[in-house]
Scaffold this motif. Structure first.
Motif, PDB file in Angstrom:
ATOM      1  N   GLY A  65      46.788  49.899  50.610  1.00  0.00           N
ATOM      2  CA  GLY A  65      48.238  50.036  50.689  1.00  0.00           C
ATOM      3  C   GLY A  65      48.843  50.605  49.423  1.00  0.00           C
ATOM      4  N   PRO A  66      50.138  50.845  49.420  1.00  0.00           N
ATOM      5  CA  PRO A  66      50.836  51.329  48.220  1.00  0.00           C
ATOM      6  C   PRO A  66      50.661  50.366  47.048  1.00  0.00           C
ATOM      7  N   GLY A  67      50.454  50.932  45.872  1.00  0.00           N
ATOM      8  CA  GLY A  67      50.331  50.112  44.674  1.00  0.00           C
ATOM      9  C   GLY A  67      49.044  49.327  44.586  1.00  0.00           C
ATOM     10  N   GLU A  68      48.048  49.679  45.375  1.00  0.00           N
ATOM     11  CA  GLU A  68      46.789  48.940  45.394  1.00  0.00           C
ATOM     12  C   GLU A  68      45.625  49.815  44.964  1.00  0.00           C
ATOM     13  N   ALA A  69      44.499  49.168  44.668  1.00  0.00           N
ATOM     14  CA  ALA A  69      43.278  49.876  44.310  1.00  0.00           C
ATOM     15  C   ALA A  69      42.085  49.222  44.988  1.00  0.00           C
ATOM     16  N   LEU A  70      41.143  50.060  45.388  1.00  0.00           N
ATOM     17  CA  LEU A  70      39.864  49.585  45.907  1.00  0.00           C
ATOM     18  C   LEU A  70      38.841  49.757  44.788  1.00  0.00           C
ATOM     19  N   VAL A  71      38.168  48.673  44.438  1.00  0.00           N
ATOM     20  CA  VAL A  71      37.267  48.661  43.284  1.00  0.00           C
ATOM     21  C   VAL A  71      35.842  48.358  43.742  1.00  0.00           C
ATOM     22  N   ALA A  72      34.894  49.145  43.236  1.00  0.00           N
ATOM     23  CA  ALA A  72      33.475  48.820  43.401  1.00  0.00           C
ATOM     24  C   ALA A  72      33.136  47.741  42.385  1.00  0.00           C
ATOM     25  N   VAL A  73      32.741  46.579  42.868  1.00  0.00           N
ATOM     26  CA  VAL A  73      32.539  45.424  41.996  1.00  0.00           C
ATOM     27  C   VAL A  73      31.092  45.396  41.510  1.00  0.00           C
ATOM     28  N   MET A  74      30.930  45.558  40.209  1.00  0.00           N
ATOM     29  CA  MET A  74      29.588  45.479  39.638  1.00  0.00           C
ATOM     30  C   MET A  74      29.183  44.031  39.387  1.00  0.00           C
ATOM     31  N   ALA A  75      30.139  43.203  38.966  1.00  0.00           N
ATOM     32  CA  ALA A  75      29.838  41.796  38.705  1.00  0.00           C
ATOM     33  C   ALA A  75      31.101  40.960  38.839  1.00  0.00           C
ATOM     34  N   SER A  76      30.895  39.682  39.082  1.00  0.00           N
ATOM     35  CA  SER A  76      32.004  38.734  39.203  1.00  0.00           C
ATOM     36  C   SER A  76      31.553  37.423  38.564  1.00  0.00           C
ATOM     37  N   SER A  77      32.297  36.364  38.780  1.00  0.00           N
ATOM     38  CA  SER A  77      31.890  35.058  38.254  1.00  0.00           C
ATOM     39  C   SER A  77      32.479  33.952  39.117  1.00  0.00           C
ATOM     40  N   VAL A  78      31.999  32.743  38.892  1.00  0.00           N
ATOM     41  CA  VAL A  78      32.437  31.575  39.651  1.00  0.00           C
ATOM     42  C   VAL A  78      33.438  30.788  38.819  1.00  0.00           C
ATOM     43  N   ASN A  79      34.590  30.521  39.396  1.00  0.00           N
ATOM     44  CA  ASN A  79      35.594  29.653  38.790  1.00  0.00           C
ATOM     45  C   ASN A  79      35.705  28.373  39.605  1.00  0.00           C
ATOM     46  N   TYR A  80      36.447  27.410  39.063  1.00  0.00           N
ATOM     47  CA  TYR A  80      36.571  26.164  39.805  1.00  0.00           C
ATOM     48  C   TYR A  80      37.335  26.370  41.105  1.00  0.00           C
ATOM     49  N   ASN A  81      38.207  27.397  41.164  1.00  0.00           N
ATOM     50  CA  ASN A  81      38.884  27.638  42.444  1.00  0.00           C
ATOM     51  C   ASN A  81      37.904  28.120  43.514  1.00  0.00           C
ATOM     52  N   SER A  82      36.782  28.727  43.092  1.00  0.00           N
ATOM     53  CA  SER A  82      35.738  29.086  44.057  1.00  0.00           C
ATOM     54  C   SER A  82      35.118  27.824  44.656  1.00  0.00           C
ATOM     55  N   VAL A  83      34.963  26.801  43.821  1.00  0.00           N
ATOM     56  CA  VAL A  83      34.440  25.524  44.306  1.00  0.00           C
ATOM     57  C   VAL A  83      35.435  24.883  45.260  1.00  0.00           C
ATOM     58  N   TRP A  84      36.714  24.823  44.866  1.00  0.00           N
ATOM     59  CA  TRP A  84      37.730  24.240  45.753  1.00  0.00           C
ATOM     60  C   TRP A  84      37.732  24.936  47.113  1.00  0.00           C
ATOM     61  N   THR A  85      37.656  26.268  47.090  1.00  0.00           N
ATOM     62  CA  THR A  85      37.638  27.013  48.345  1.00  0.00           C
ATOM     63  C   THR A  85      36.430  26.629  49.183  1.00  0.00           C
ATOM     64  N   SER A  86      35.268  26.515  48.548  1.00  0.00           N
ATOM     65  CA  SER A  86      34.022  26.287  49.276  1.00  0.00           C
ATOM     66  C   SER A  86      33.927  24.900  49.887  1.00  0.00           C
ATOM     67  N   ILE A  87      34.620  23.913  49.293  1.00  0.00           N
ATOM     68  CA  ILE A  87      34.553  22.547  49.832  1.00  0.00           C
ATOM     69  C   ILE A  87      35.844  22.170  50.564  1.00  0.00           C
ATOM     70  N   PHE A  88      36.755  23.151  50.691  1.00  0.00           N
ATOM     71  CA  PHE A  88      38.009  22.977  51.437  1.00  0.00           C
ATOM     72  C   PHE A  88      38.862  21.843  50.867  1.00  0.00           C
ATOM     73  N   GLU A  89      38.866  21.747  49.545  1.00  0.00           N
ATOM     74  CA  GLU A  89      39.678  20.753  48.846  1.00  0.00           C
ATOM     75  C   GLU A  89      40.567  21.428  47.814  1.00  0.00           C
ATOM     76  N   PRO A  90      41.764  20.903  47.547  1.00  0.00           N
ATOM     77  CA  PRO A  90      42.370  19.748  48.220  1.00  0.00           C
ATOM     78  C   PRO A  90      42.808  20.057  49.647  1.00  0.00           C
ATOM     79  N   LEU A  91      42.772  21.375  49.999  1.00  0.00           N
ATOM     80  CA  LEU A  91      43.057  21.787  51.371  1.00  0.00           C
ATOM     81  C   LEU A  91      42.428  23.143  51.599  1.00  0.00           C
ATOM     82  N   SER A  92      42.340  23.526  52.835  1.00  0.00           N
ATOM     83  CA  SER A  92      41.744  24.814  53.194  1.00  0.00           C
ATOM     84  C   SER A  92      42.599  25.967  52.680  1.00  0.00           C
ATOM     85  N   THR A  93      41.955  27.007  52.184  1.00  0.00           N
ATOM     86  CA  THR A  93      42.689  28.175  51.707  1.00  0.00           C
ATOM     87  C   THR A  93      43.240  29.025  52.846  1.00  0.00           C
ATOM     88  N   PHE A  94      42.858  28.731  54.071  1.00  0.00           N
ATOM     89  CA  PHE A  94      43.358  29.534  55.184  1.00  0.00           C
ATOM     90  C   PHE A  94      44.858  29.335  55.399  1.00  0.00           C
TER      91      PHE A  94
END
Length: 445
Positions: A65-94
């Protein structure tokens, strides 16, 4: 994807070459599924296993969309929000994705039955949408995780105050734990040239968060000589807080949970270190009652390390388990600045020690555009260093998230996305050579 990776690996590829690359119809990504949000129902938090909920699958490339970029991701990392998302706590990210999907016709793309997660990346711009002028295909970038709409005046003094402020990859879709990622172009920042892809991806979220929390005028406004109590001082957040304290002439008092973590803090240059497990601090008698005697014992230990002084600032993020002690040990007129609650959101403290001693509690959440840019600039100049300890391939992101969830990691845990190996992407070998020991500090312990 091979053609994209070949172009990134080539020393001769031009912006035109990148613009000419075909964008695939799908890409590999780490996801959670909407129909599995109840899979851990009834289990204690500790028993919820990210390895069971995180999927590696092909997903469709989203519309740009406008004002956006598509990036080829070479590397990323795990944050605690990745853990929260994966265990659906304190609530589901959906729920986040559903609400974002109602903002506009364009944001409807984010409301899907799967969520591509991840709030860090280092990679290369492939495409930009209409209205993007600052970035072009082929640019090597990192991304901060602040997503805002800025249609309200509230966000124009501090972008974190925008009513539509979200954390990319947590409250939006198409995050960084994937081969491709969709970001707003104003999330992009120059990749530090002396770092590899995985090293450059590691600081993003936590480095910017610690910068706002300690250094910024929106946080504690740390100054030279301040005593700064840092919980989890060798962890993802705390390792950057420790570096900011040392770089800013403050005195970090590092709280850790093992001799190995204490060793890392001393290797960073900290002199005052408390191993809370070895010294057996138990701030709660039981589930309902804290133990003020332990607050006092903890405060006395801090004064032993500071020459009789209380702390000016407490860098808080554990939350429920430590907050009562944090309020107690802060000096009169001091500041408790909090950005998370990894041990529980319902904080309890004795308000007498707050109001009668004129202490302040400041809430701090990620960082605004300028704070994120300044934090990244310090990384690029070699003033603050990545705290990467271990790197996993994309296919083992579940194990990486499990490590963070169980607190068996040090610093940050990285993930290789398109990068085939560690150590790639370094452009400034001379600067790197001057800081190699610091860059590898968390790997060497």
């Amino acid at each position: 994807m091979k053609e994209i990776l070949d172009a990134i690996s080539s020393a001769d590829a031009t912006p035109a070459d990148f613009a000419a690359l075909a964008v695939p119809e799908s890409y590999r990504a780490v996801t959670v599924h909407k129909d599995e949000t109840e899979m851990f129902a009834g289990l204690p938090t500790r028993e919820k296993d990210p390895r069971k909920s995180l999927h590696i699958e092909d997903v469709a490339v989203p519309e740009l969309g406008p004002g956006e970029a598509l990036v080829a991701v070479m590397a990323s990392s795990v944050n605690y929000n990745s853990v929260w998302t994966s265990i659906f706590e304190p609530l589901s990210t959906f729920g986040f994705l559903e609400r974002y999907g109602r903002v506009s016709e364009l944001t409807r793309r984010h409301d899907l039955p799967y969520h591509v997660i991840g709030s860090d990346l280092a990679g290369v711009v492939l495409r930009t949408g209409p209205g993007v002028n600052a970035w072009k295909p082929g640019d090597e970038v990192v991304a901060h995780c602040l997503s805002v709409e800025l249609e309200s005046s509230d966000g124009h003094n501090d972008t974190m105050l925008d009513p539509e402020q979200r954390i990319w990859g947590f409250e939006t879709n198409f995050g960084g734990l994937a081969e491709l990622a969709l970001v707003k172009s104003n999330q992009l920042m120059p990749k530090p040239a002396h770092l590899s892809w995985e090293e450059a991806a590691a600081p993003g979220l936590v480095n910017s968060t610690a910068y706002r929390q300690l250094v910024s005028r929106n946080g504690a406004r740390m100054k030279q000589g301040d005593n700064v109590l840092i919980w989890g001082a060798s962890g993802g957040l705390g390792s950057y807080a420790t570096q900011f304290a040392l770089a800013g002439g403050a005195n970090p008092i590092c709280v850790v949970s093992s001799p190995k973590k204490a060793e890392i803090c001393r290797a960073m240059g900290a002199e005052a270190v408390i191993d809370r497990n070895a010294e057996e601090y138990r701030f709660w008698k039981d589930e309902r009652n804290q133990d003020p005697r332990e607050w006092k014992r903890f405060g006395a230990r801090i004064r032993e390390l500071t020459g009789g002084e209380d702390v000016d600032i407490v860098f808080e993020h554990p939350g429920r388990e430590t907050f009562g002690a944090s309020v107690y040990v802060t000096r009169k007129g001091g500041t408790i600045v909090t950005c998370a609650s990894t041990s529980g959101y319902q904080h309890e403290y004795d308000n007498r020690y707050l109001w009668m001693s004129l202490k302040r509690i400041i809430g701090s959440h990620f960082a605004n555009y300028r704070e994120a840019w300044e934090a990244n600039r310090l990384i690029a100049k070699g003033k603050i260093h990545p705290t990467l300890s271990k790197v996993y391939p994309l296919a083992e992101t579940g194990q990486a998230a499990h490590d963070v969830h169980r607190n068996v990691h040090q610093g940050k845990v990285g993930v290789l996305c398109l990068a085939p190996d560690e150590g790639l992407g370094v452009r400034d070998e001379e600067l790197r050579s001057r800081h190699l020991d610091a860059i590898n500090r968390f790997r060497n312990v």
